[in-house]
Design a protein around this motif. Structure first.
Motif, PDB file in Angstrom:
ATOM      1  N   PRO A  24       0.834  -1.207   0.000  1.00 50.41           N
ATOM      2  CA  PRO A  24       0.000   0.000   0.000  1.00 50.41           C
ATOM      3  C   PRO A  24       0.870   1.259   0.000  1.00 50.41           C
ATOM      4  N   GLY A  25       1.191   1.760  -1.170  1.00 44.86           N
ATOM      5  CA  GLY A  25       2.105   2.886  -1.304  1.00 44.86           C
ATOM      6  C   GLY A  25       1.413   4.196  -1.631  1.00 44.86           C
ATOM      7  N   VAL A  26       2.206   5.237  -1.819  1.00 44.30           N
ATOM      8  CA  VAL A  26       1.668   6.584  -2.012  1.00 44.30           C
ATOM      9  C   VAL A  26       0.935   6.757  -3.341  1.00 44.30           C
ATOM     10  N   LEU A  27       1.152   5.875  -4.285  1.00 42.37           N
ATOM     11  CA  LEU A  27       0.488   5.964  -5.585  1.00 42.37           C
ATOM     12  C   LEU A  27      -0.733   5.052  -5.672  1.00 42.37           C
ATOM     13  N   SER A  28      -1.171   4.531  -4.519  1.00 41.09           N
ATOM     14  CA  SER A  28      -2.237   3.526  -4.499  1.00 41.09           C
ATOM     15  C   SER A  28      -3.442   4.002  -3.699  1.00 41.09           C
ATOM     16  N   ASP A  29      -4.618   3.455  -4.024  1.00 39.63           N
ATOM     17  CA  ASP A  29      -5.882   3.812  -3.377  1.00 39.63           C
ATOM     18  C   ASP A  29      -6.361   2.619  -2.553  1.00 39.63           C
ATOM     19  N   PHE A  30      -6.053   2.629  -1.258  1.00 42.31           N
ATOM     20  CA  PHE A  30      -6.329   1.460  -0.423  1.00 42.31           C
ATOM     21  C   PHE A  30      -7.084   1.777   0.868  1.00 42.31           C
ATOM     22  N   ALA A  31      -7.398   3.041   1.118  1.00 39.40           N
ATOM     23  CA  ALA A  31      -7.954   3.434   2.417  1.00 39.40           C
ATOM     24  C   ALA A  31      -9.275   2.747   2.732  1.00 39.40           C
ATOM     25  N   HIS A  32     -10.021   2.349   1.726  1.00 42.06           N
ATOM     26  CA  HIS A  32     -11.349   1.765   1.913  1.00 42.06           C
ATOM     27  C   HIS A  32     -11.316   0.272   2.197  1.00 42.06           C
ATOM     28  N   VAL A  33     -10.165  -0.375   2.104  1.00 38.29           N
ATOM     29  CA  VAL A  33     -10.104  -1.839   2.201  1.00 38.29           C
ATOM     30  C   VAL A  33     -10.326  -2.286   3.648  1.00 38.29           C
ATOM     31  N   ARG A  34     -11.159  -3.298   3.809  1.00 36.29           N
ATOM     32  CA  ARG A  34     -11.499  -3.789   5.149  1.00 36.29           C
ATOM     33  C   ARG A  34     -11.381  -5.320   5.214  1.00 36.29           C
ATOM     34  N   ASP A  35     -11.474  -5.839   6.448  1.00 38.45           N
ATOM     35  CA  ASP A  35     -11.484  -7.289   6.722  1.00 38.45           C
ATOM     36  C   ASP A  35     -10.199  -7.976   6.260  1.00 38.45           C
ATOM     37  N   LEU A  36      -9.083  -7.301   6.445  1.00 36.05           N
ATOM     38  CA  LEU A  36      -7.802  -7.871   6.040  1.00 36.05           C
ATOM     39  C   LEU A  36      -7.242  -8.801   7.101  1.00 36.05           C
ATOM     40  N   ASP A  37      -6.601  -9.856   6.638  1.00 35.35           N
ATOM     41  CA  ASP A  37      -5.864 -10.742   7.534  1.00 35.35           C
ATOM     42  C   ASP A  37      -4.410 -10.305   7.672  1.00 35.35           C
ATOM     43  N   ALA A  38      -3.875  -9.658   6.635  1.00 37.00           N
ATOM     44  CA  ALA A  38      -2.484  -9.205   6.691  1.00 37.00           C
ATOM     45  C   ALA A  38      -2.260  -8.088   5.690  1.00 37.00           C
TER      46      ALA A  38
END
Length: 209
Positions: A24-38
């Motif tokens: 998850p880097g500065v050029l990526s859109d990941f803030a909405h991701v949930r229910d992660l195991d890792a």
């Protein structure tokens, strides 16, 4: 397995047993991701780990284990209750999935520019290989290979050679967040790779592979 390309080198990997977010880097859109195991980080460069936003992501995913390479570890101190330092040869388990740690160092950038540690992640015995910024060879069959197509450390010819050396069923282009024409680069990778192997993911959409 389902893959969602969230920009540049960031992939959401949904296996039958786990939800994993890689790079998850500065050029990526990941803030909405949930229910992660890792959450897995291959190396310390900002396009692979956005330390400023990583804390919020982990707070929103309290059950997620943070996995980082050795050189990234100091930068994430205090961001997660559980931080695992990935060492080549390790086998990690998250939910019903395994992740083998491969590799050692970031691919050479130029001449004597210092390198850094780079952990490549092999999911479920070869279902997916995310090499980070490296051309690590897994030494076993790989079904889906994430392959970088742009960056100061590579030539596109090296990406083609990497696809041919690994021999996956599917090669997914990544690491294109800084190029103005990612479709062109992906198309050139496809043109020089074995027919039908390269498959470009639609950004933000989950794709079954």
């Amino acid at each position: 397995m389902k893959l969602t390309h969230l920009g540049h080198a960031c992939l959401l990997v949904e296996t039958p047993g786990a939800r994993l977010l890689i790079d998850p880097g500065v050029l990526s859109d990941f803030a909405h991701v949930r229910d992660l195991d890792a959450v897995l980080v291959t190396h310390q460069h900002a396009d692979h780990v956005d330390v400023a936003r990583l804390g919020a992501l982990l707070q929103a995913n309290p059950g997620a284990v943070l996995v980082v390479d050795a050189d990234t570890r100091p930068a994430v101190d205090g961001l997660a209750a559980t931080v695992v330092v990935a060492t080549p040869g390790d086998r990690l388990t998250f939910g019903g999935s395994t992740v083998d740690v491969l590799g050692d160092l970031h691919a050479a950038v130029y001449a004597d520019v210092p390198g850094c540690t780079n952990a490549a992640y092999l999911v479920d015995d070869g279902a997916l290989l995310h090499p980070g910024d490296s051309f690590v060879l897994p030494g076993r069959e790989v079904d889906v290979l994430a392959v970088a197509i742009d960056g100061p450390w590579l030539k596109l010819a090296e990406a083609v050679e990497y696809v041919r050396a690994v021999g996956p069923r599917v090669a997914v282009p990544i690491h294109e967040g800084e190029t103005t024409d990612p479709a062109k680069y992906a198309g050139m990778l496809a043109a020089f790779s074995p027919e039908g192997v390269v498959r470009r993911l639609v950004s933000g959409e989950a794709t079954a592979l």
